[in-house]
Design an enzyme around this catalytic site. Sequence first.
Site, PDB file in Angstrom:
ATOM      1  CD  GLN A   1      -2.852   1.021   2.461  1.00 47.92           C
ATOM      2  OE1 GLN A   1      -3.823   0.274   2.388  1.00 47.92           O
ATOM      3  NE2 GLN A   1      -2.584   1.723   3.545  1.00 47.92           N
TER       4      GLN A   1
ATOM      5  CD  GLU B   1      -2.261   7.369   2.676  1.00 44.59           C
ATOM      6  OE1 GLU B   1      -1.053   7.054   2.588  1.00 44.59           O
ATOM      7  OE2 GLU B   1      -3.014   6.977   3.583  1.00 44.59           O
TER       8      GLU B   1
ATOM      9  CG  ASP C   1       0.620   0.716   5.927  1.00 42.32           C
ATOM     10  OD1 ASP C   1       0.525  -0.477   6.291  1.00 42.32           O
ATOM     11  OD2 ASP C   1      -0.292   1.545   6.102  1.00 42.32           O
TER      12      ASP C   1
ATOM     13  CD  GLU D   1       1.058   1.970   9.052  1.00 42.00           C
ATOM     14  OE1 GLU D   1       1.882   2.900   8.872  1.00 42.00           O
ATOM     15  OE2 GLU D   1      -0.168   2.120   8.879  1.00 42.00           O
TER      16      GLU D   1
ATOM     17  CG  ASP E   1      -3.182   1.379  10.591  1.00 40.12           C
ATOM     18  OD1 ASP E   1      -4.088   1.755  11.358  1.00 40.12           O
ATOM     19  OD2 ASP E   1      -3.173   1.697   9.388  1.00 40.12           O
TER      20      ASP E   1
ATOM     21  CE  LYS F   1      -4.384   5.233   9.956  1.00 36.31           C
ATOM     22  NZ  LYS F   1      -4.664   4.017   9.155  1.00 36.31           N
TER      23      LYS F   1
ATOM     24  NE  ARG G   1      -7.785   6.112   8.598  1.00 35.72           N
ATOM     25  CZ  ARG G   1      -8.508   5.133   9.141  1.00 35.72           C
ATOM     26  NH1 ARG G   1      -9.084   5.333  10.309  1.00 35.72           N
ATOM     27  NH2 ARG G   1      -8.639   3.951   8.553  1.00 35.72           N
TER      28      ARG G   1
ATOM     29  CE  LYS H   1       0.784   5.888   7.744  1.00 35.93           C
ATOM     30  NZ  LYS H   1       0.588   4.691   6.900  1.00 35.93           N
TER      31      LYS H   1
END
Length: 415
Positions: free
Chosen positions: A156, A200, A236, A281, A307, A332, A361, A383
Amino acid sequence: MKKACIEAIKARICYDSRGNESIEVDVKVNSFIGRACAPKGASTGKYEAVDFNPKGIEASLKLLSDYSSKLIGFDASDPYSLSQLLREIDGTENFSRIGGSMAYAISMATAEAFSKSKGIPLYKMLLPNGPYLMPYPLGNVLCGGKHAGPGAPDIQEFLICPLGVKNIREGLKINIAVHKEVRKQIEKKDPYFTGGKGDEGGWAPYVKDEEAFELVSSASQIVSDVFGVDIKLGVDFASSSLWNNNEKAYIYNRSKVKRSPGEQLDFIMELVNKYHLIYLEDPFHEEAYDEFAELTKKLSKVYIAGDDIFVTNTYRLLKGIKMKAGNAAILKVNQAGTLGDALNFAENARKHNYALITSHRSGDTSDAHLAHIAIATKSKMIKSGVVGGERLSKLNELLRIDEELSGCGMAKLEV
Ligand code: PGA
Ligand code: ZN
């Protein structure tokens, strides 16, 4: 002295960076307005707070009028008791009645309104006595998985961390330079690269995982040589998205590889050795406490962050701590649902020497609260991508805070 209470609450539908509907809330405290708009994930953990009432966002909005009288007049100074009240009002484990987005926005907007009413920034309100240290910016420069189209890598997020920098300004500059250099490296391989990005803001090229590591690694090396600064890689895996429970294997569709948990472990060890990764992650799926523990035993000087496995839930974190599963945790706030619950999670992580990484997110908003949360929770890293308005809103806020503190040192990493 007049107590600082919630005087009014107003909620509306706004949009996040993916153009999905989200809840924004205004809270009034001593005539000061705090505002927060909830972010939204795509590769969400099974155990995190849900965004809305199952009947939809409108149902969450309508419900507010049923319980707003319980919130009006409530003490705005204490995020923990507000969390408690919101949990009582909701009555479910995962905010599936009032909606996690509503809980998030009410708790965050209240904290902002209270800090404004006191004339102090949010991070100082949450951490009155410091010390204030800057988190290292952990930047996503190449996207795959659920955050990009079907031609992008299975993994990801390909991340970079500018380990050698002395301050946050330098850190952002380096991450942006690597982001630009990654594009150049992609174009060398594919002259027709469209410049497409994932959710992102990292590039989303038509490459497999191994090529993505090569691209990010060479771009980091080039920038490192130019600036004379050490830049390290992280990743991640978002392994819950790769895990197939029937086959008991991680399925890498685009690379056409299937990995058993043991093979996943070997793959990770290979990557760590080859690319000197300092950050892993979700290397395993959200139920794989044992595998997390096994990897943690094998690696020192690498952050192994949970996470989807911890989902900013203190109970799930404490289980991980007991089993020595990982040594770091993603924070988060909207996974927990409320600011108070997230702060409680952060305190437990710190108490047990788990490094905190405060995180955005994939569907985010232009709010800047994340910067304050990262500092107030003494996070080692933040992050929040590298580019894109909803990412830079947080990173630019760090620059403002740094200025206000007349230059603030960087967090102490243990990698
Ligand atoms: P999400 O992904 O916001 O889509 O859940 C971010 C992450 O997995 O870290
Ligand atoms: Zn993640």
